[in-house]
Design an enzyme around this catalytic site. Structure first.
Site, PDB file in Angstrom:
ATOM      1  N   SER A 154       0.838  -1.199   0.000  1.00  0.00           N
ATOM      2  CA  SER A 154       0.000   0.000   0.000  1.00  0.00           C
ATOM      3  C   SER A 154       0.874   1.251   0.000  1.00  0.00           C
ATOM      4  CB  SER A 154      -0.959  -0.047   1.191  1.00  0.00           C
ATOM      5  OG  SER A 154      -2.035   0.831   0.994  1.00  0.00           O
ATOM      6  N   ASP A 179      -0.779  -4.595  -3.528  1.00  0.00           N
ATOM      7  CA  ASP A 179      -2.144  -4.078  -3.469  1.00  0.00           C
ATOM      8  C   ASP A 179      -2.240  -2.557  -3.436  1.00  0.00           C
ATOM      9  OD1 ASP A 179      -4.743  -5.138  -3.708  1.00  0.00           O
ATOM     10  OD2 ASP A 179      -5.213  -4.472  -1.680  1.00  0.00           O
ATOM     11  N   HIS A 306      -7.010  -6.470   2.095  1.00  0.00           N
ATOM     12  CA  HIS A 306      -5.965  -5.587   1.576  1.00  0.00           C
ATOM     13  C   HIS A 306      -4.574  -5.983   2.075  1.00  0.00           C
ATOM     14  CE1 HIS A 306      -4.028  -1.906   0.281  1.00  0.00           C
ATOM     15  NE2 HIS A 306      -3.741  -1.566   1.520  1.00  0.00           N
TER      16      HIS A 306
END
Length: 331
Positions: A154, A179, A306
């Site tokens: 991320s 992700d 996530h």
């Protein structure tokens, strides 16, 4: 996969247990239930030492900055892991234990996170975060580092891309981005403050924070939550409760910089690259063209939220080790 507009930005919470609702920052506020002996034991914190060999304090010369880094393994390339916003290096604990026989794993706490201390913990600009990582790698390994594979989740994925694009790390052999996709991330920024505000904000105990993280927050793996969540909290003496170590809501001016221009920068990095996505995230135009041209590998990991490295650490570690093996064969 048709993810919600926030799927690439979730850093600390999600609305529920489904893949579609997973979001780093989104979180339903779960009413606290009376703690029982069973629940306290089930969600009791686990120590980092069961997963890493050492906890290092990396002091950057000529600064007041001291970064915390967890390390394990003694052979193979260095898998240097960068966590997402609101997480910590212990986000990679379970995956590290799966990789340590074939690689050396380093998972640092970024500025303003975990046990790292700096002269300005709220400066989460992409430039500062990038400089921090380069400084830590140079302090740990000098001018002749071993082979390094950068792994970023991320926000940490953005930092990893910027570090690789700077071309200042010698012996950088690969880049793994977890992700985060520019198009989805940029579209999500307008919602981020509301998502942060909707998280559960205060916890009477660490155990309750761990419980919330898997019942209403971003994680699905209880063991990983028991290792990683305590390092994302701090005790608020005035309120006599636990709250978040990193006040992400105070860093809004830096958010756009994390993701703007990320796809082109990713494609320009002169190393082997792999993009790991939780579900079939929509690639933006630059990434779609880049994938068609074979400029990077993409792997979709299903049945995870996530935080792929936390939810399915064995599968995550397997992809990293396969990437290293393929990259070694190409070298």
């Amino acid at each position: 996969m048709e993810p919600p507009p926030l799927s690439s930005l979730q850093e600390e919470g999600e609305e529920g247990p489904t893949v579609e609702d997973s979001s780093v920052f989104s979180a339903a506020v779960v009413p606290p239930r009376p703690a029982t002996h069973h629940s306290l034991h089930k969600y009791a914190p686990l120590d980092w030492s069961a997963y890493f060999d050492e906890e290092r304090r990396v002091a950057i010369p000529d600064t007041d900055n001291v970064f915390n880094a967890y390390t394990t393994g003694s052979e193979g390339p260095v898998v240097f892991c960068l966590h997402g916003g609101g997480y910590s290096g212990l986000s990679f604990a379970l995956a590290a234990s799966q990789m340590k026989d074939k690689a050396r794993v380093v998972a640092m706490d970024l500025r303003g996170h975990g046990k790292s201390t700096t002269n300005d913990d709220l400066d989460l600009s992409i430039e500062t975060l990038t400089n921090d990582v380069i400084a830590v790698i140079r302090t740990m390994y000098g001018d002749l580092p071993p082979a390094i594979i950068l792994v970023g989740h991320s926000m940490g994925g953005s930092v990893a891309i910027h570090v690789a694009a700077r071309k200042e790390i010698r012996n950088l052999h690969g880049l793994v981005v977890v992700d985060v996709v520019e198009g989805t991330a940029m579209a999500s920024l307008v919602h981020m403050q509301k998502i942060l505000a909707n998280r559960a904000q205060h916890f009477p105990s660490i155990e309750k924070a761990i419980e919330w993280s898997v019942k209403g927050g971003p994680l699905r793996n209880i063991e990983s939550a028991r290792v990683s969540i305590p390092s994302t909290l701090k005790y608020d003496e005035s309120r006599e409760c636990y709250t978040y170590r990193t006040p992400l809501e105070q860093t809004e001016k830096y958010w756009k910089g994390w993701y703007e221009g990320l796809s082109d920068k990713f494609l320009s990095c002169p190393v082997q690259k792999i993009l790991l996505l939780a579900g079939t995230d929509r690639l933006d135009r630059a990434l779609t063209i880049g994938q068609m041209q074979g400029k990077f590998q993409m792997v979709v990991i299903r049945h995870t939220g996530h935080a792929i490295q936390e939810d399915v650490p064995e599968e995550f570690a397997s992809h990293i080790l396969k990437f290293i093996s393929r990259n070694k064969n190409r070298a």
